[in-house]
Design a protein around this motif. Structure first.
Motif, short mmCIF file in Angstrom:
data_model
loop_
_atom_site.label_atom_id
_atom_site.label_comp_id
_atom_site.label_asym_id
_atom_site.label_seq_id
_atom_site.Cartn_x
_atom_site.Cartn_y
_atom_site.Cartn_z
N ARG A 19 0.34 -1.09 -0.25
CA ARG A 19 -0.08 0.08 0.07
C ARG A 19 0.69 1.45 -0.40
N GLN B 189 2.02 1.60 -4.08
CA GLN B 189 0.97 2.18 -3.98
C GLN B 189 0.59 3.42 -4.36
N LYS B 190 0.57 4.29 -2.78
CA LYS B 190 0.46 5.64 -2.74
C LYS B 190 2.07 6.28 -3.17
N ARG C 292 10.54 8.56 -3.00
CA ARG C 292 9.89 8.18 -3.89
C ARG C 292 10.36 6.91 -4.17
N GLY D 178 -3.26 -2.29 -11.28
CA GLY D 178 -4.82 -1.35 -11.11
C GLY D 178 -6.12 -1.75 -9.55
N ALA E 79 3.44 5.64 -5.41
CA ALA E 79 3.63 5.86 -7.30
C ALA E 79 2.23 6.72 -7.71
N ASP E 80 1.27 6.20 -6.55
CA ASP E 80 0.37 7.57 -7.05
C ASP E 80 0.51 9.20 -6.68
N GLY E 81 1.83 9.47 -6.48
CA GLY E 81 2.30 10.85 -5.58
C GLY E 81 2.10 11.38 -4.87
N TRP E 82 1.52 10.62 -3.98
CA TRP E 82 1.29 10.82 -1.99
C TRP E 82 2.24 10.58 -0.79
N GLU F 88 9.60 0.24 -8.34
CA GLU F 88 8.76 -0.50 -9.56
C GLU F 88 8.22 -1.36 -10.29
N SER G 292 1.75 -7.05 -7.93
CA SER G 292 0.40 -6.62 -8.29
C SER G 292 0.23 -7.69 -9.55
N THR H 209 -6.68 -2.45 -6.12
CA THR H 209 -6.57 -2.35 -5.13
C THR H 209 -6.41 -3.68 -3.41
#
Length: 79
Positions: free
Chosen positions: A9, A12-13, A57, A75, A15-18, A63, A70, A77
């Protein structure tokens, strides 16, 4: 490398820029701040994330690990 649900998690976050603060806040209902900090430490030691400016990052190996973890459910969650 097997990743825990928490580690996945976090990746994933990221990777989403969090930001780390946003990640800790969002995961606070399920995990303690210490558990999140320990998971981040593990990811740093494993070179799956790297320092970037004032945050962290995904690194290229991170990655790859996220993609491998995954697999065919990319894609979606977890949990």
């Amino acid at each position: 490398m097997g990743l825990t649900t928490l580690q996945t998690r976090i990746l994933q976050k990221l990777a989403d820029g969090w930001s780390v603060a946003d990640i800790q806040e969002s995961l606070g209902g399920s995990w303690t701040k210490q558990e999140v900090a320990d998971a981040l430490g593990f990811l740093l030691e494993g070179k799956l994330v790297e320092p970037s400016g004032n945050g962290i990052r995904l690194s290229p190996p991170g990655e790859d690990a996220l993609r491998a973890h995954s697999g065919p459910t990319a894609g979606h969650t977890l949990g």
